[in-house]
Design an enzyme around this catalytic site. Structure first.
Site, PDB file in Angstrom:
ATOM      1  N   HIS A  79       0.694  -0.962   0.253  1.00  0.00           N
ATOM      2  CA  HIS A  79       0.305   0.024  -0.299  1.00  0.00           C
ATOM      3  C   HIS A  79       0.657   1.120   0.420  1.00  0.00           C
ATOM      4  O   HIS A  79       0.153   2.470   1.252  1.00  0.00           O
ATOM      5  CB  HIS A  79      -1.253   0.193   1.352  1.00  0.00           C
ATOM      6  N   ASN A 152     -10.062  -3.318   3.031  1.00  0.00           N
ATOM      7  CA  ASN A 152     -10.034  -2.833   1.155  1.00  0.00           C
ATOM      8  C   ASN A 152     -10.721  -2.656   0.549  1.00  0.00           C
ATOM      9  O   ASN A 152     -12.151  -2.722   1.424  1.00  0.00           O
ATOM     10  CB  ASN A 152      -9.437  -4.140   0.657  1.00  0.00           C
TER      11      ASN A 152
HETATM   12 FE1  HDD Z   1      -2.378  -4.530   5.440  1.00  0.00          FE
HETATM   13  C1  HDD Z   1      -0.675  -1.635   5.187  1.00  0.00           C
HETATM   14  C2  HDD Z   1      -5.417  -3.455   4.738  1.00  0.00           C
HETATM   15  C3  HDD Z   1      -3.928  -8.049   5.587  1.00  0.00           C
HETATM   16  C4  HDD Z   1       0.198  -5.666   7.072  1.00  0.00           C
HETATM   17  N1  HDD Z   1      -2.633  -2.900   4.735  1.00  0.00           N
HETATM   18  C5  HDD Z   1      -2.025  -1.888   4.655  1.00  0.00           C
HETATM   19  C6  HDD Z   1      -2.871  -0.717   4.276  1.00  0.00           C
HETATM   20  C7  HDD Z   1      -4.586  -1.537   4.094  1.00  0.00           C
HETATM   21  C8  HDD Z   1      -4.394  -2.890   4.199  1.00  0.00           C
HETATM   22  C9  HDD Z   1      -5.431  -0.352   3.933  1.00  0.00           C
HETATM   23  C10 HDD Z   1      -3.116   0.419   4.195  1.00  0.00           C
HETATM   24  C11 HDD Z   1      -3.086   1.432   5.154  1.00  0.00           C
HETATM   25  C12 HDD Z   1      -2.491   3.217   5.286  1.00  0.00           C
HETATM   26  O1  HDD Z   1      -3.151   3.354   4.555  1.00  0.00           O
HETATM   27  O2  HDD Z   1      -1.427   3.597   5.483  1.00  0.00           O
HETATM   28  N2  HDD Z   1      -4.325  -5.434   5.098  1.00  0.00           N
HETATM   29  C13 HDD Z   1      -5.019  -5.020   4.763  1.00  0.00           C
HETATM   30  C14 HDD Z   1      -6.581  -5.600   4.804  1.00  0.00           C
HETATM   31  C15 HDD Z   1      -5.823  -7.149   4.915  1.00  0.00           C
HETATM   32  C16 HDD Z   1      -4.957  -7.331   4.697  1.00  0.00           C
HETATM   33  C17 HDD Z   1      -7.875  -5.513   4.015  1.00  0.00           C
HETATM   34  C18 HDD Z   1      -6.131  -8.062   4.716  1.00  0.00           C
HETATM   35  C19 HDD Z   1      -7.909  -8.109   5.124  1.00  0.00           C
HETATM   36  N3  HDD Z   1      -1.925  -6.696   6.006  1.00  0.00           N
HETATM   37  C20 HDD Z   1      -2.908  -7.309   6.067  1.00  0.00           C
HETATM   38  C21 HDD Z   1      -1.993  -9.013   6.593  1.00  0.00           C
HETATM   39  C22 HDD Z   1      -0.735  -8.310   7.282  1.00  0.00           C
HETATM   40  C23 HDD Z   1      -0.604  -7.155   7.091  1.00  0.00           C
HETATM   41  C24 HDD Z   1      -2.167 -10.484   6.697  1.00  0.00           C
HETATM   42  C25 HDD Z   1       0.285  -9.088   8.155  1.00  0.00           C
HETATM   43  C26 HDD Z   1       0.472 -10.086   8.490  1.00  0.00           C
HETATM   44  N4  HDD Z   1      -0.598  -3.995   5.858  1.00  0.00           N
HETATM   45  C27 HDD Z   1       0.483  -4.969   6.642  1.00  0.00           C
HETATM   46  C28 HDD Z   1       1.636  -3.930   6.669  1.00  0.00           C
HETATM   47  C29 HDD Z   1       1.354  -2.183   6.132  1.00  0.00           C
HETATM   48  C30 HDD Z   1      -0.227  -2.703   5.996  1.00  0.00           C
HETATM   49  C31 HDD Z   1       2.698  -4.615   6.309  1.00  0.00           C
HETATM   50  C32 HDD Z   1       2.363  -2.103   5.618  1.00  0.00           C
HETATM   51  C33 HDD Z   1       2.385  -0.659   5.664  1.00  0.00           C
HETATM   52  C34 HDD Z   1       1.651  -0.101   7.080  1.00  0.00           C
HETATM   53  O3  HDD Z   1       0.651  -1.510   7.081  1.00  0.00           O
HETATM   54  O4  HDD Z   1       1.390   0.975   7.708  1.00  0.00           O
HETATM   55  O5  HDD Z   1       2.177  -3.743   8.262  1.00  0.00           O
END
Ligand code: HDD
Length: 693
Positions: A79, A152
């Site tokens: 993202h 999402n």
């Molecule tokens: Fe995630 C970012 C949505 C599963 C780990 N995720 C991130 C963002 C969104 C989502 C919208 C961006 C937020 C922003 O604008 O800063 N992610 C989802 C959705 C998931 C999902 C809807 C499943 C239902 N994500 C998911 C899993 C993991 C992560 C299973 C790890 C175990 N996601 C992350 C992250 C991020 C992230 C690596 C990257 C940047 C951040 O968190 O802030 O931690």
């Protein structure tokens, strides 16, 4: 000599110091160093002599360069590319029966929000319109602390367990030995992984559908995905799923348009969001709806609601609209707000709790962890966009970039040296977790109830309208055609056979497969679930020009009255109108008046509009028939199923572009017909302009 250099000697503009003072007099702040020292010369480093080396002593130049060298922070691991805005959430229906969260009990209250919308795969500098899920993250600054709903634009996810997330992301991101492709899943490692993960098939259906190429971020749905718990005053739990429904209606791009927009306007979606918020028109607005159900209801579902690869069809548990969110304030500074905003699914407030969804459970950990490296330490919550707007106090202290100045000697609890009445104490009204009975043995087993991977994928595909099914098949053919390993293409078609034999056959034919691959073993028999009309995008889109855009191509001698009447009619229908001409300076119209253009033809192709008009004098039409950008303007508008208004000159250009007139191609004099046709795509035209599998 030194004083001459410092005060604008050498090549510095004469009298610069004086100018700066003047500017300060004009109300501009005086330029200073980070220490507040006024700067007299921002053009020249301090040098040993006018042609000599720069001196280390030059603290002004060193400070400036050092800060610049450190301007970048790591982009989000997923993202990375996103855009965001401030706004509010207003509750219209109380949920007091289910939850104590004041956000959901105080009807009429406006809770401030910050919302960030993103692509998932591409890096920060990638394009806005790849085939991808879109992130839909909302931070509610509630009276009881920040509540983050990090969802999402698709209601399911690829995997069931967070432990698979790094594998998924490594597979979809650019391949590590070559660093490409950027912002695209259309490559071997992604489809290799997917072909070995049957649980991802439902998400693949959503990803291959037109939902993955939204026309506007304000025209897509949003989903909290997981089940959460609402807790009432007695601690009784009700499960809840969150849905965002766009007031502007759902609309997607067509694939060829998305590809061309990536070149024409890399920033298409973020520019759209920016422009509508700055204009204060057709503001991004979503209704928030909830699905509420009990543990007993859940036990009767033919799937496990704790499995994030499953939806609860709206027909099974109806949506209840409880409020709406409006984004109405653009950020002051993109980095300070949109880049530094830190969402975390663990940010919940009293009255809301998690469910046992194993994907959610991993997310509760991962986001805080990633912010620690992305934002450089444990005090990122103090960054204004992340800080709660309600009072907050605790005994956490120190750390890099600590901005707080807690007073007194007591930074612990309990404390008898507690002379300061402001020292934070836990309260009975604070956050409480749901009491959930737990029994059983520790295990790494996936529950049997998570084993049905194909039934909802089939339900999704079969609930689509025929054109949507064709788009979905075309998307699979496109993506899998980019996969070099034939075995992976075949494995995917094998999975599709469990979903729908016809889909598998169309994709196999589109790929030119020699024979039909065997389907893999399915852990569970595939169920024929009732079709869900709510899953169709076209079926649920509303014909409207509200918040859409119309482009009018004109040139020397174009009919001034026709331009005016079309523009007025489109604007009255809620559209934004832009005038496009071969020269951005514009042209002289039939009434002898000069009309500037909003965009130059080569840089403003028809792909950036929802509907177009081509209004040309005979001479201009003759000239533009040999202008590729003009012919393409007409050809693409037609190929992308847009309504087109033409006059006699416009028709000459359309003829050159091979446009075969249909109901969506109207004479400019019939503004009412144009407005009507422009409210929707010309779906009937599609079979004429492209071969769909
Ligand atoms: Fe995630 C970012 C949505 C599963 C780990 N995720 C991130 C963002 C969104 C989502 C919208 C961006 C937020 C922003 O604008 O800063 N992610 C989802 C959705 C998931 C999902 C809807 C499943 C239902 N994500 C998911 C899993 C993991 C992560 C299973 C790890 C175990 N996601 C992350 C992250 C991020 C992230 C690596 C990257 C940047 C951040 O968190 O802030 O931690």
């Amino acid at each position: 000599m030194a004083s001459k250099d410092q005060n604008g000697g050498g090549s510095a503009p004469k009298g610069q110091a004086g100018e700066l003072h003047q500017q300060a007099g004009d109300g501009h702040p005086v330029l200073t160093t980070n220490q507040g020292v006024p700067v007299a010369d921002n053009q020249n480093s301090l040098r040993a002599h006018d042609r000599g080396p720069t001196l280390l002593e030059d603290f002004i130049s060193r400070e400036k360069l050092t800060h610049f060298d450190h301007e970048r922070i790591p982009e989000r691991v997923v993202h990375a590319r996103g855009t965001g805005a401030h706004g509010y959430f207003e509750l219209t229906e109380s949920l007091a029966q289910y939850t104590t969260a004041r956000l959901f009990t105080e009807v009429g209250e406006r809770t401030p929000v910050f919302c960030r919308l993103s692509t998932v795969v591409g890096n920060k500098g990638s394009m806005d319109t790849p085939r991808d899920a879109r992130g839909f993250a909302t931070k509610f600054y509630t009276k009881d602390g920040n509540y983050d709903l990090v969802g999402n634009n698709m209601p399911v996810f690829f995997i069931q367990d967070a432990i698979k997330f790094p594998d998924l992301v490594h597979a979809v991101k650019p391949e590590p030995d070559r660093g490409f492709p950027q912002a695209s899943g259309a490559h071997d490692t992604f489809w290799d992984f997917i072909s070995l993960m049957p649980e991802s098939m439902h998400m693949i259906m959503w990803l291959m559908s037109d939902r993955a190429i939204p026309r506007s971020l304000a025209m897509m749905e949003g989903f909290g995905i997981h089940s959460f718990r609402f807790l009432d005053a007695e601690g009784r739990a009700t499960f809840v799923k969150f849905h965002w429904k766009p007031r502007l209606g759902m609309q997607s791009l067509v694939w060829d348009e998305a590809v061309k927009i990536a070149g024409a306007d890399n920033d298409f979606n973020r520019r759209d969001l920016h422009d509508r918020i700055k204009a204060g028109k057709a503001l991004p607005t979503w209704d928030l709806a909830v699905q509420l159900f009990t543990e007993e209801d859940a036990a009767k579902f033919p799937f496990d609601h704790l499995d994030a690869t499953k939806i609860i069809p709206e027909e099974l548990v109806p949506l209840k609209v409880v409020g709406h969110m409006v984004l109405d304030r653009w950020v002051d500074n993109f980095f300070a707000e949109t880049e530094q905003v830190a969402f975390c699914p663990a940010n919940i407030v009293p009255g809301i709790d998690f469910s046992e969804d194993p994907l959610l459970q991993g997310r509760i950990f991962s986001y805080l962890d990633t912010q620690l490296i992305r934002l450089g330490g444990p005090n990122f919550q103090q960054i204004p966009v992340n800080a709660p707007k309600c009072p907050f106090a605790n005994h956490q202290q120190d750390g890099f970039m600590q901005m707080g100045r807690p007073k007194g000697r007591v930074m612990y609890e309990p404390a008898s040296l507690d002379e300061d009445p402001k020292t934070a104490r836990a309260t009975a009204g604070g956050f409480r977790s749901a009491t959930v009975p737990a029994s059983g043995q520790r295990t790494r087993l996936r529950p049997e109830s998570f084993a049905d991977h194909y039934s909802q994928a089939r339900q999704f595909y079969r609930s689509q309208q025929p054109l949507e099914q064709a788009h979905l098949a075309a998307a699979l053919v496109f993506e899998l055609s980019k996969v070099e390993t034939v075995r992976i293409r075949e494995a995917m078609v094998g999975h599709l056979r469990h979903i729908d034999e016809d889909l598998a056959a169309r994709v196999a034919a589109g790929l030119g497969l020699q024979g039909m691959p065997e389907p893999p073993d399915a852990a569970r028999p595939v169920q024929d679930m009732p079709l869900s009309p709510a899953l169709s995008l076209i079926g649920n889109s509303v014909p409207t020009l509200e918040g859409r855009s119309v482009g009018i191509l004109f040139d020397e001698g174009s009919d001034a009255a026709a331009i005016k009447s079309l523009r007025d009619a489109a604007m009255a229908a809620g559209a934004m109108v832009k005038l496009v001409a071969p020269k951005v300076g514009g042209a002289t119209l039939s009434d002898g008046k000069h009309q500037p253009a909003d965009g130059q033809l080569a840089g403003t192709p028809s792909v950036v509009f929802d509907a177009v008009a081509v209004l040309l004098s005979a001479d201009a039409a003759q000239k533009l028939r040999s202008e590729a950008a003009a012919v393409q303007f007409a050809k693409d508008a037609f190929g992308h199923l847009k309504a087109i208004a033409q006059d006699a000159g416009g028709k000459a250009l359309l003829d050159e572009a091979g446009v075969m007139p249909d109901a969506g191609v109207v004479m400019a004099t019939d503004t009412a017909a144009f407005i009507e046709q422009a409210k929707t795509r010309q779906w009937d035209r599609e079979a004429k302009v492209r071969t769909l599998p």
